[in-house]
Design an enzyme around this catalytic site. Structure first.
Site, PDB file in Angstrom:
ATOM      1  N   SER A   1       3.330 -23.395 -23.678  1.00 57.42           N
ATOM      2  CA  SER A   1       2.034 -22.893 -23.210  1.00 57.42           C
ATOM      3  C   SER A   1       1.174 -24.055 -22.723  1.00 57.42           C
ATOM      4  O   SER A   1       1.683 -25.028 -22.175  1.00 57.42           O
ATOM      5  CB  SER A   1       1.360 -22.085 -24.329  1.00 57.42           C
ATOM      6  OG  SER A   1       1.244 -22.856 -25.517  1.00 57.42           O
TER       7      SER A   1
ATOM      8  N   ASP B   1     -11.060 -30.499 -26.248  1.00 56.06           N
ATOM      9  CA  ASP B   1     -11.931 -29.326 -26.301  1.00 56.06           C
ATOM     10  C   ASP B   1     -11.762 -28.555 -27.613  1.00 56.06           C
ATOM     11  O   ASP B   1     -12.139 -27.399 -27.707  1.00 56.06           O
ATOM     12  CB  ASP B   1     -11.627 -28.393 -25.117  1.00 56.06           C
ATOM     13  CG  ASP B   1     -10.133 -28.078 -24.996  1.00 56.06           C
ATOM     14  OD1 ASP B   1      -9.405 -28.278 -25.991  1.00 56.06           O
ATOM     15  OD2 ASP B   1      -9.698 -27.642 -23.912  1.00 56.06           O
TER      16      ASP B   1
ATOM     17  N   HIS C   1      -6.797 -28.652 -26.946  1.00 56.16           N
ATOM     18  CA  HIS C   1      -5.860 -29.433 -26.134  1.00 56.16           C
ATOM     19  C   HIS C   1      -5.984 -30.923 -26.448  1.00 56.16           C
ATOM     20  O   HIS C   1      -7.027 -31.381 -26.903  1.00 56.16           O
ATOM     21  CB  HIS C   1      -6.081 -29.138 -24.651  1.00 56.16           C
ATOM     22  CG  HIS C   1      -5.942 -27.684 -24.342  1.00 56.16           C
ATOM     23  ND1 HIS C   1      -7.038 -26.879 -24.062  1.00 56.16           N
ATOM     24  CD2 HIS C   1      -4.853 -26.885 -24.321  1.00 56.16           C
ATOM     25  CE1 HIS C   1      -6.612 -25.639 -23.863  1.00 56.16           C
ATOM     26  NE2 HIS C   1      -5.293 -25.614 -24.019  1.00 56.16           N
TER      27      HIS C   1
END
Length: 251
Positions: free
Chosen positions: A14, A183, A186
């Site tokens: 992902s 963030d 990530h």
């Protein structure tokens, strides 16, 4: 298609994978470390869960391909671990289904060839406060992430698949909450360095033949590379074997 054929390392997952070439990400670091040795191929899909991965597994990794990857690094789990939304439309996948999806992925990858090696990455922790600040209430939590991480690790033990416990690895730093995430979810360059070190540790310690550790793979076209003379003794060195300072840290 360009030649000659090199070992192919595929990163499949992902957003942790899709964004792995951003801001000195772990994918970019691997591509640099393995330059002239292996091709690092990105198959990352932001927002995906293990259910999405199963839908494209045969397309991304066809069993009838002329060349099969030497290594596949797989990451799914963070999005699966989201709390279910009342609409049923978010990325949540129940834990038992997640385990079975990951099992199917592992079995498929194992069937590609006798020389295709597999590493799973378990669900990493997040900075919950920062993630809410950036994304709003996503339904991600460390308590849920831990359960999916543990389930992934247990599955890999059962299937004899190499696994990296990102949940634990990132938290080895005392300041992991503030240094490992851009963030809240990530990875920063610091977080990515941890991932790379863990991957290289697995590759160095695995009893795979041939070894896929970067120090064991030959440099492409070394036989036609020029010689340079270095140091006070004018030592002859083949330019293909020249290890620069940012590469030696990974030895």
């Amino acid at each position: 298609m360009v030649g000659p054929t090199r070992p192919q390392f595929v990163l499949f997952g992902s957003s942790i994978v899709q964004f792995s070439f951003v801001q000195e990400g772990w994918g970019a670091l691997l591509a640099d470390i393995y330059s002239r040795k292996a091709d690092v191929v990105l198959r990352g899909y932001s927002g995906w869960n293990s259910r999405c991965a199963l839908q494209v597994l045969d397309q991304v990794f066809p069993k009838n391909a002329d060349e099969q990857p030497s290594l596949v690094i797989v990451y799914f789990g963070g999005n699966d671990s989201m709390e279910p939304h009342p609409s049923g439309l978010n990325a949540h996948v129940p834990l038992p289904e997640y385990v079975e999806n990951m099992r199917k992925i592992a079995i498929h990858l194992k069937s590609l060839s006798d020389k295709t090696r597999i590493i799973f990455l378990s669900c990493p922790p997040i900075n919950e406060a920062r993630a809410i600040e950036v994304f709003g209430p996503l339904g991600r939590s460390n308590e849920l992430g831990r359960k999916y991480s543990e389930a992934c690790i247990e599955l890999c033990k059962e299937l004899d698949v190499k696994v990296i416990d990102l949940w634990t690895a990132l938290q080895q730093r005392d300041d992991w909450l503030t240094t490992c995430f851009t963030d809240g979810i990530h990875l920063t360059s610091e977080g990515s360095e941890i991932v790379v070190k863990e991957i290289l540790k697995v590759l160095k310690e695995a009893d795979w033949e041939p070894s896929l550790h970067w120090g064991s793979l030959a440099n492409e076209f070394s036989e036609i590379s020029p010689i340079i003379f270095m140091g006070p003794n004018k030592t002859p060195i083949n330019t293909s074997e020249l290890a620069l300072y940012w590469q030696t840290q990974w030895d």
